[in-house]
Design a protein around this motif. Structure first.
Motif, mmCIF file in Angstrom:
data_model
loop_
_atom_site.group_PDB
_atom_site.id
_atom_site.type_symbol
_atom_site.label_atom_id
_atom_site.label_comp_id
_atom_site.label_asym_id
_atom_site.label_seq_id
_atom_site.Cartn_x
_atom_site.Cartn_y
_atom_site.Cartn_z
ATOM 1 N N ASN A 1 -34.897 20.671 5.827
ATOM 2 C CA ASN A 1 -35.993 20.153 4.998
ATOM 3 C C ASN A 1 -36.958 19.309 5.822
ATOM 4 O O ASN A 1 -38.182 19.349 5.621
ATOM 5 C CB ASN A 1 -35.419 19.328 3.842
ATOM 6 N N ALA A 2 -36.389 18.521 6.764
ATOM 7 C CA ALA A 2 -37.254 17.693 7.613
ATOM 8 C C ALA A 2 -38.128 18.572 8.515
ATOM 9 O O ALA A 2 -39.317 18.282 8.717
ATOM 10 C CB ALA A 2 -36.393 16.747 8.454
ATOM 11 N N PHE A 3 -37.561 19.643 9.092
ATOM 12 C CA PHE A 3 -38.347 20.563 9.924
ATOM 13 C C PHE A 3 -39.503 21.154 9.122
ATOM 14 O O PHE A 3 -40.659 21.186 9.578
ATOM 15 C CB PHE A 3 -37.458 21.697 10.443
ATOM 16 N N GLU A 4 -39.199 21.637 7.930
ATOM 17 C CA GLU A 4 -40.227 22.301 7.131
ATOM 18 C C GLU A 4 -41.319 21.317 6.719
ATOM 19 O O GLU A 4 -42.508 21.639 6.763
ATOM 20 C CB GLU A 4 -39.592 22.941 5.896
ATOM 21 N N ALA A 5 -40.904 20.098 6.304
ATOM 22 C CA ALA A 5 -41.903 19.113 5.891
ATOM 23 C C ALA A 5 -42.793 18.700 7.071
ATOM 24 O O ALA A 5 -44.000 18.498 6.916
ATOM 25 C CB ALA A 5 -41.200 17.888 5.303
ATOM 26 N N THR A 6 -42.210 18.568 8.260
ATOM 27 C CA THR A 6 -42.987 18.171 9.436
ATOM 28 C C THR A 6 -43.984 19.251 9.829
ATOM 29 O O THR A 6 -45.121 18.955 10.248
ATOM 30 C CB THR A 6 -42.043 17.865 10.606
ATOM 31 N N LEU A 7 -43.589 20.503 9.715
ATOM 32 C CA LEU A 7 -44.504 21.600 10.054
ATOM 33 C C LEU A 7 -45.692 21.667 9.102
ATOM 34 O O LEU A 7 -46.761 22.150 9.476
ATOM 35 C CB LEU A 7 -43.743 22.937 10.019
ATOM 36 N N LYS A 8 -45.532 21.157 7.886
ATOM 37 C CA LYS A 8 -46.629 21.216 6.916
ATOM 38 C C LYS A 8 -47.679 20.133 7.158
ATOM 39 O O LYS A 8 -48.775 20.224 6.632
ATOM 40 C CB LYS A 8 -46.068 21.064 5.494
ATOM 41 N N ASN A 9 -47.322 19.114 7.924
ATOM 42 C CA ASN A 9 -48.246 17.986 8.136
ATOM 43 C C ASN A 9 -48.826 18.066 9.550
ATOM 44 O O ASN A 9 -48.101 17.915 10.543
ATOM 45 C CB ASN A 9 -47.499 16.660 7.944
ATOM 46 N N ASN A 10 -50.121 18.280 9.643
ATOM 47 C CA ASN A 10 -50.786 18.379 10.948
ATOM 48 C C ASN A 10 -51.083 17.016 11.558
ATOM 49 O O ASN A 10 -51.467 16.929 12.727
ATOM 50 C CB ASN A 10 -52.080 19.180 10.815
ATOM 51 N N LYS B 1 -44.821 15.394 15.037
ATOM 52 C CA LYS B 1 -43.864 16.482 15.160
ATOM 53 C C LYS B 1 -42.490 15.998 15.624
ATOM 54 O O LYS B 1 -41.761 16.722 16.300
ATOM 55 C CB LYS B 1 -44.374 17.559 16.137
ATOM 56 N N GLN B 2 -42.140 14.801 15.258
ATOM 57 C CA GLN B 2 -40.870 14.223 15.720
ATOM 58 C C GLN B 2 -39.965 13.949 14.515
ATOM 59 O O GLN B 2 -40.407 13.412 13.502
ATOM 60 C CB GLN B 2 -41.128 12.936 16.498
ATOM 61 N N ILE B 3 -38.686 14.315 14.653
ATOM 62 C CA ILE B 3 -37.681 14.032 13.625
ATOM 63 C C ILE B 3 -36.614 13.176 14.275
ATOM 64 O O ILE B 3 -36.105 13.501 15.357
ATOM 65 C CB ILE B 3 -37.047 15.335 13.067
ATOM 66 N N GLU B 4 -36.270 12.078 13.628
ATOM 67 C CA GLU B 4 -35.279 11.146 14.160
ATOM 68 C C GLU B 4 -33.999 11.227 13.341
ATOM 69 O O GLU B 4 -34.043 11.254 12.108
ATOM 70 C CB GLU B 4 -35.817 9.713 14.124
ATOM 71 N N LEU B 5 -32.875 11.238 14.045
ATOM 72 C CA LEU B 5 -31.564 11.311 13.403
ATOM 73 C C LEU B 5 -30.704 10.146 13.854
ATOM 74 O O LEU B 5 -30.581 9.881 15.037
ATOM 75 C CB LEU B 5 -30.867 12.631 13.758
ATOM 76 N N TYR B 6 -30.137 9.468 12.842
ATOM 77 C CA TYR B 6 -29.196 8.389 13.136
ATOM 78 C C TYR B 6 -27.912 8.692 12.358
ATOM 79 O O TYR B 6 -27.923 8.837 11.134
ATOM 80 C CB TYR B 6 -29.743 7.034 12.716
ATOM 81 N N LEU B 7 -26.811 8.786 13.109
ATOM 82 C CA LEU B 7 -25.521 9.137 12.512
ATOM 83 C C LEU B 7 -24.481 8.192 13.083
ATOM 84 O O LEU B 7 -24.269 8.151 14.294
ATOM 85 C CB LEU B 7 -25.178 10.598 12.850
ATOM 86 N N GLY C 1 -43.401 14.276 8.144
ATOM 87 C CA GLY C 1 -43.898 15.406 7.376
ATOM 88 C C GLY C 1 -44.865 15.014 6.285
ATOM 89 O O GLY C 1 -45.522 13.962 6.317
ATOM 90 N N CYS C 2 -44.896 15.882 5.254
ATOM 91 C CA CYS C 2 -45.857 15.729 4.162
ATOM 92 C C CYS C 2 -45.376 14.786 3.083
ATOM 93 O O CYS C 2 -46.085 14.551 2.095
ATOM 94 C CB CYS C 2 -46.168 17.098 3.552
#
Length: 545
Positions: free
Chosen positions: A443-452, A456-462, A477-478
């Protein structure tokens, strides 16, 4: 809407339909019954008619024999006076004739004057001497008749004469014919009514049997039973009052109902399943994929109303264990993710091999060696880092694939410093935990691709460092739709409105897994764009009230 029913071919020798056979059988029974009852009632009425005629004749004979003027006229043998009295009685009575004789049976009065003075016929020997009354039939002085004879007594009780009242047989036969016609007409009307009722009953049977023959119904029942037992899901059919019509083996097994089916059919569903709301409330409404609890088992149930000519007859409820469906969906999701990861790696590997091939063809051997060394070190460093931070190999493999998938999409997956995972929640398997991570990252990939406008960075904390398992995924993202924040965990809700894959299962699975662990999901807006998903799962299981 025209109904369509399953038809089976009849045997060739069965040329007459079942409803026609029922009608013919009822017709035969009705005719035999009508004829038998008609004969019985006709004979009874005929016997009663003869008994009434005899009783009436005897009563009339005794009445005439007791008339004082008759007694005196017989005693004095006054034939003229006797004729006057008898003619007057003939006018006021319904018998056919009367004959009066003396103690020797000599006629003193007869409707035919020519026969006066002659001996009366067919007298019972000794009857006048003993003063007996009796009946006699057969040919008489006027014709075939039924006659009642009684003696005439004087004041001292001595027999001085006899009175004979006669009913002609031809008149009796006329009365019999009239009685037969009346009885026959009555029973003919009864027969017509029975024929109509037989026809109506056969038509009713045909409608109730849906126009099928018994052989076809038998085959349908056998097929239905086979289908019921062959279905992997639990299936229960109930009527409008909530009583069980049918139940298959899987339903009894899942609901822990040990009794055989014949002991369950006809019983109220509320006696066997708790809660029974889904089986008895609004059963006319068709529902699909509803999460319910039957006898403590979490299930996903479907309900279809049973209707005949818009008349509600009941409902069929099918259900499967929610855990089985969720596990299957999770496995399918993981397979799809692994396929995507392999495709990403293959695509990146092909690009890398093309570059390497070009360098070798250009005889840039040093640069080719440097590229191989750099790529190998980069891949090994990523693998080492993932294996060090995340002990579960399945989780590490998923993140390795997602990292390359992000690069293929032109995105960058960043692992926030401090990430570590030394164990998994006790209530989740590796597959289920990966399903949570995989769905949120997709979902994060898809939302980020929709926002120009994002980076284009997604951060993960686990992390499992504290008393809780923490999962945080931030994208640029959007953003998460505001109208979905209150109902995003419902089945069928999806943010992928423009995608054919937007089935609304991903977030629903995430919510169900987190709920099982008594965890919490928080959705916030990320700065300057996008969404921050935070999941907190306690390490110690908290009992629900």
């Amino acid at each position: 809407m025209k109904k369509e029913y399953l038809h089976f071919p009849l045997r060739k020798h069965k040329s007459i339909s079942f409803s026609a056979r029922v009608f013919l059988l009822l017709l035969l029974v009705s005719i035999v019954l009508t004829l038998g009852l008609g004969k019985y009632f006709t004979d009874t009425a005929e016997n009663r008619l003869m008994a009434n005629i005899r009783s009436l004749a005897m009563s009339q004979a005794k009445l005439i024999a007791s008339i004082e003027s008759i007694v005196q006229s017989v005693k004095t043998r006054d034939i003229q006076k006797l004729k006057v009295i008898a003619d007057k009685l003939n006018q006021d009575s319904d018998y056919d004739y009367v004959v009066i004789g003396d103690e020797n049976s000599m006629r003193l009065y007869h409707p035919n004057q020519d026969k006066v003075g002659f001996k009366m016929q067919w007298n019972k020997p000794g009857a006048l001497e003993r003063g007996e009354s009796y009946f006699i039939g057969g040919e008489g002085s006027i014709g075939n008749a039924v006659r009642a004879k009684t003696p005439i007594f004087d004041e001292q009780g001595t027999v001085i004469g006899v009175v004979s009242i006669g009913y002609l047989t031809k008149n009796i036969e006329t009365s019999r014919s009239e009685l037969f016609v009346q009885t026959g007409a009555t029973f003919f009307g009864v027969l017509v009514i029975l024929l109509f009722l037989s026809w109506a009953f056969s038509r009713l049977i045909q409608r109730q049997m849906l126009g099928l023959e018994p052989e076809q119904i038998t085959q349908m029942v056998v097929v239905q039973k086979g289908i019921f037992e062959a279905v992997f899901e639990g299936v229960i059919a109930v009527d409008c009052t909530g009583r069980i019509i049918n139940i298959n083996h899987n339903a009894r097994q899942m609901l822990a109902l040990s009794e055989p089916p014949n002991h369950l059919i006809g019983r109220s569903v509320s006696e066997l399943i708790t809660p029974a709301t889904f089986f008895v409330h609004d059963i006319a409404v068709t529902q699909h994929d509803v999460i319910c609890v039957f006898n403590g088992l979490n299930v996903i149930a479907n309900r279809i109303a049973l209707q005949d000519d818009n008349h509600l007859m009941g409902a069929v409820i099918s259900f499967r264990s929610q855990n089985d469906i969720e596990s299957l969906n999770a496995q399918l999701t993981q397979v799809r993710q692994y396929v995507e990861n392999l495709r990403s790696l293959r695509h990146e590997h092909l690009n890398w091999m093309s570059t390497l091939s070009g360098l070798l063809q250009m005889k840039e051997y040093d640069q080719a060696l440097a590229m191989i060394k750099g790529e190998s070190e980069s891949q090994q460093q990523l693998i080492d880092a993932l294996r060090k931070q995340f002990f579960d190999k399945q989780v590490a493999g998923l993140l390795f694939g997602k990292y390359h998938r992000a690069r293929e999409l032109g995105l960058q997956l960043e692992f926030t410093p401090g990430c570590q995972l030394n164990s998994l929640p006790q209530q989740l398997t590796s597959t289920e935990f990966c399903a949570i991570l995989g769905n949120l990252l997709d979902n994060a990939f898809e939302a980020t691709l929709k926002n120009n406008r994002g980076n284009k960075q997604i951060e993960l904390y686990l992390s499992d460092e504290s008393a809780e398992f923490v999962i945080e995924i931030a994208d640029q993202g959007c953003g998460f739709p505001s109208d979905m924040k209150e109902k995003w965990l419902e089945r069928g809700m999806t943010t992928k409105t423009e995608s054919v894959d937007g089935h609304g299962i991903g977030l629903y699975l995430v919510a169900s897994y987190v709920k099982r662990c008594n965890g919490v999901i928080i959705i916030e807006d990320n700065q300057p764009h996008g969404t921050l998903f935070s999941i907190f799962i306690p390490k110690v299981k908290i009992q629900n009230d």
